[in-house]
Design an enzyme around this catalytic site. Structure first.
Site, PDB file in Angstrom:
ATOM      1  N   GLY A  10      38.276 -20.370  -5.778  1.00 49.09           N
ATOM      2  CA  GLY A  10      37.486 -19.319  -5.130  1.00 49.09           C
ATOM      3  C   GLY A  10      36.677 -19.866  -3.967  1.00 49.09           C
ATOM      4  CB  SER A  12      38.570 -18.075   0.666  1.00 48.27           C
ATOM      5  OG  SER A  12      38.509 -17.046  -0.304  1.00 48.27           O
ATOM      6  NE  ARG A  13      36.112 -12.818  -1.490  1.00 53.95           N
ATOM      7  CZ  ARG A  13      35.652 -11.927  -2.379  1.00 53.95           C
ATOM      8  NH1 ARG A  13      34.435 -11.442  -2.248  1.00 53.95           N
ATOM      9  NH2 ARG A  13      36.412 -11.513  -3.368  1.00 53.95           N
ATOM     10  CG  ASN A  88      32.911 -20.910  -6.847  1.00 48.23           C
ATOM     11  OD1 ASN A  88      31.720 -20.636  -6.973  1.00 48.23           O
ATOM     12  ND2 ASN A  88      33.725 -20.187  -6.080  1.00 48.23           N
ATOM     13  CB  SER A 148      25.708 -17.342 -14.210  1.00 51.27           C
ATOM     14  OG  SER A 148      24.732 -16.352 -13.976  1.00 51.27           O
ATOM     15  CE1 TYR A 161      29.758 -13.394 -13.918  1.00 42.88           C
ATOM     16  CE2 TYR A 161      27.485 -13.566 -14.656  1.00 42.88           C
ATOM     17  CZ  TYR A 161      28.487 -13.918 -13.775  1.00 42.88           C
ATOM     18  OH  TYR A 161      28.216 -14.817 -12.757  1.00 42.88           O
ATOM     19  CB  ILE A 194      23.879 -16.766  -4.943  1.00 47.06           C
ATOM     20  CG1 ILE A 194      23.392 -17.761  -6.024  1.00 47.06           C
ATOM     21  CG2 ILE A 194      24.279 -17.487  -3.661  1.00 47.06           C
ATOM     22  CD1 ILE A 194      22.222 -18.635  -5.672  1.00 47.06           C
TER      23      ILE A 194
HETATM   24  P1  NAP Z   1      32.410 -13.650  -4.686  1.00 48.26           P
HETATM   25  O1  NAP Z   1      31.623 -13.613  -3.430  1.00 48.26           O
HETATM   26  O2  NAP Z   1      32.870 -12.382  -5.280  1.00 48.26           O
HETATM   27  O3  NAP Z   1      33.667 -14.646  -4.464  1.00 48.26           O
HETATM   28  C1  NAP Z   1      34.530 -14.876  -5.545  1.00 48.26           C
HETATM   29  C2  NAP Z   1      35.556 -15.903  -5.154  1.00 48.26           C
HETATM   30  O4  NAP Z   1      36.375 -16.138  -6.304  1.00 48.26           O
HETATM   31  C3  NAP Z   1      36.476 -15.428  -4.052  1.00 48.26           C
HETATM   32  O5  NAP Z   1      36.866 -16.532  -3.254  1.00 48.26           O
HETATM   33  C4  NAP Z   1      37.686 -14.886  -4.815  1.00 48.26           C
HETATM   34  O6  NAP Z   1      38.910 -14.970  -4.105  1.00 48.26           O
HETATM   35  C5  NAP Z   1      37.726 -15.841  -5.972  1.00 48.26           C
HETATM   36  N1  NAP Z   1      38.388 -15.264  -7.134  1.00 48.26           N
HETATM   37  C6  NAP Z   1      38.061 -14.143  -7.811  1.00 48.26           C
HETATM   38  N2  NAP Z   1      38.904 -13.943  -8.833  1.00 48.26           N
HETATM   39  C7  NAP Z   1      39.788 -14.971  -8.789  1.00 48.26           C
HETATM   40  C8  NAP Z   1      40.909 -15.334  -9.570  1.00 48.26           C
HETATM   41  N3  NAP Z   1      41.298 -14.593 -10.616  1.00 48.26           N
HETATM   42  N4  NAP Z   1      41.593 -16.455  -9.235  1.00 48.26           N
HETATM   43  C9  NAP Z   1      41.211 -17.219  -8.183  1.00 48.26           C
HETATM   44  N5  NAP Z   1      40.171 -16.922  -7.399  1.00 48.26           N
HETATM   45  C10 NAP Z   1      39.475 -15.811  -7.707  1.00 48.26           C
HETATM   46  O7  NAP Z   1      31.575 -14.376  -5.847  1.00 48.26           O
HETATM   47  P2  NAP Z   1      30.370 -15.420  -5.760  1.00 48.26           P
HETATM   48  O8  NAP Z   1      29.106 -14.670  -5.840  1.00 48.26           O
HETATM   49  O9  NAP Z   1      30.604 -16.387  -4.679  1.00 48.26           O
HETATM   50  O10 NAP Z   1      30.557 -16.132  -7.189  1.00 48.26           O
HETATM   51  C11 NAP Z   1      31.197 -17.386  -7.330  1.00 48.26           C
HETATM   52  C12 NAP Z   1      30.904 -17.904  -8.731  1.00 48.26           C
HETATM   53  O11 NAP Z   1      29.502 -18.043  -8.895  1.00 48.26           O
HETATM   54  C13 NAP Z   1      31.372 -16.978  -9.845  1.00 48.26           C
HETATM   55  O12 NAP Z   1      31.934 -17.752 -10.869  1.00 48.26           O
HETATM   56  C14 NAP Z   1      30.109 -16.313 -10.325  1.00 48.26           C
HETATM   57  O13 NAP Z   1      30.173 -15.984 -11.687  1.00 48.26           O
HETATM   58  C15 NAP Z   1      29.083 -17.388 -10.058  1.00 48.26           C
HETATM   59  N6  NAP Z   1      27.721 -16.889  -9.861  1.00 48.26           N
HETATM   60  C16 NAP Z   1      27.408 -16.052  -8.846  1.00 48.26           C
HETATM   61  C17 NAP Z   1      26.089 -15.644  -8.684  1.00 48.26           C
HETATM   62  C18 NAP Z   1      25.640 -14.745  -7.562  1.00 48.26           C
HETATM   63  O14 NAP Z   1      24.451 -14.314  -7.587  1.00 48.26           O
HETATM   64  N7  NAP Z   1      26.453 -14.449  -6.576  1.00 48.26           N
HETATM   65  C19 NAP Z   1      25.111 -16.069  -9.578  1.00 48.26           C
HETATM   66  C20 NAP Z   1      25.481 -16.917 -10.615  1.00 48.26           C
HETATM   67  C21 NAP Z   1      26.781 -17.317 -10.744  1.00 48.26           C
HETATM   68  P3  NAP Z   1      39.297 -13.919  -2.941  1.00 48.26           P
HETATM   69  O15 NAP Z   1      38.360 -14.227  -1.810  1.00 48.26           O
HETATM   70  O16 NAP Z   1      40.714 -14.227  -2.660  1.00 48.26           O
HETATM   71  O17 NAP Z   1      39.069 -12.549  -3.505  1.00 48.26           O
END
Ligand code: NAP
Length: 257
Positions: A10, A12-13, A88, A148, A161, A194
């Site tokens: 994951g 790429s963003r 990630n 998380s 989750y 985040i």
């Molecule tokens: P996000 O912006 O939604 O990005 C998710 C990334 O994961 C994207 O690159 C997506 O790929 C990829 N992805 C999703 N499903 C996938 C799959 N089945 N196989 C491979 N890649 C997959 O999420 P984020 O906020 O950056 O979160 C990243 C991690 O941090 C997650 O594990 C989340 O639980 C954790 N987290 C996030 C937060 C927060 O506040 N944002 C807080 C705590 C923990 P595509 O771009 O191709 O769709």
């Protein structure tokens, strides 16, 4: 350092891209993955390639065994080694449903992507890292799980989750115990709130909570905050702390009275 390779799922963003950028800035060669097509992430790849010596994009769903195998085969073919795995990639539940209403379908998908997929990806990477270690005693693998604050905090509108993230914490400890003898360090990072696509839909709610003091540091966390923490671990700057969880949450989880 020039030869070291990281795989960021994951990447790429969002947080994964923050991690990829931080590693690229330190000279890591990068394999990143996601489920979008390479064409859809062309700009991201271009920007990373201006920073890192080598960047490959591997499309694949971490929940699918065949995709995980294909990604690792491609890393072997393209880089010939793997020094760092960052688990990630993750999803929020498709809907934020109360635990009295939430569906098995949501549970199964969240667990497949956030827990089962990374667990078996780690298993495959660990086997490969052990082989690398046996061939070269100086090989020092590292695995970082992005979990998380939800591993500890109970949110009743996304129980699946929270449970999956609690599982990620146990997976971190299991792999730390199993892999220590091979010099492979395993860590967990627990981000708080985040600013990414994942939290975009609840921005107003968190804007208000942060302004009211939910976090000690009154701002949103940024992907770069997590990226810098991973880069620190990958660099080896926390060498005697395998199995530990590091909070990147602005002080949000400090209990207060
Ligand atoms: P996000 O912006 O939604 O990005 C998710 C990334 O994961 C994207 O690159 C997506 O790929 C990829 N992805 C999703 N499903 C996938 C799959 N089945 N196989 C491979 N890649 C997959 O999420 P984020 O906020 O950056 O979160 C990243 C991690 O941090 C997650 O594990 C989340 O639980 C954790 N987290 C996030 C937060 C927060 O506040 N944002 C807080 C705590 C923990 P595509 O771009 O191709 O769709």
């Amino acid at each position: 350092m020039k030869t070291k390779t990281a795989f960021v799922t994951g990447g790429s963003r969002g947080i994964g891209l923050g991690i990829a950028r931080a590693l690229a800035a330190e000279g890591w060669r990068l394999a990143i993955n996601g489920i979008r097509s390479e064409g859809e992430v062309r700009d991201v790849l271009q920007s990373l390639r201006s920073l890192a010596p080598q960047v490959e994009y591997l499309r694949g769903d971490v929940a699918l065994a065949a995709d995980r195998t294909r990604c690792l085969d491609a890393i072997d073919a393209g880089f010939g080694r793997l020094d760092l795995l960052v688990n990630n990639a993750g999803i929020a539940p498709p809907r934020r449903d109360d635990v009295l209403e939430a569906t098995e379908e949501s549970f199964d998908r969240v667990f497949a992507v956030n827990l089962k997929g990374p667990y078996f990806l780690t298993q495959a990477v660990a086997r490969w890292m052990i082989v690398q270690r046996q061939a070269d005693a100086s090989f020092a693998g590292c695995i970082v799980n992005i979990s998380s604050v939800s591993a500890k905090l109970a949110s009743i509108n996304r129980g699946d989750y929270c449970m999956a993230r609690a599982g990620t914490s146990m997976a971190t400890r299991l792999w730390a115990v199993r892999l220590a003898e091979y010099g492979i360090r395993v860590y967990e990072i627990r981000p708080g709130i985040i600013a990414t696509d994942m939290t975009a839909g609840v921005k107003e709610k968190y804007d208000r909570l942060i302004a009211e003091g939910l976090t000690l540091q009154r701002r949103w966390g940024q992907p770069e905050d997590v990226g810098r923490a991973v880069a620190m671990l990958a660099r080896g700057d926390l060498p005697y702390s395998t199995g530990q969880a590091i909070h990147v949450d602005g002080g949000m989880t400090i209990g207060r009275l």
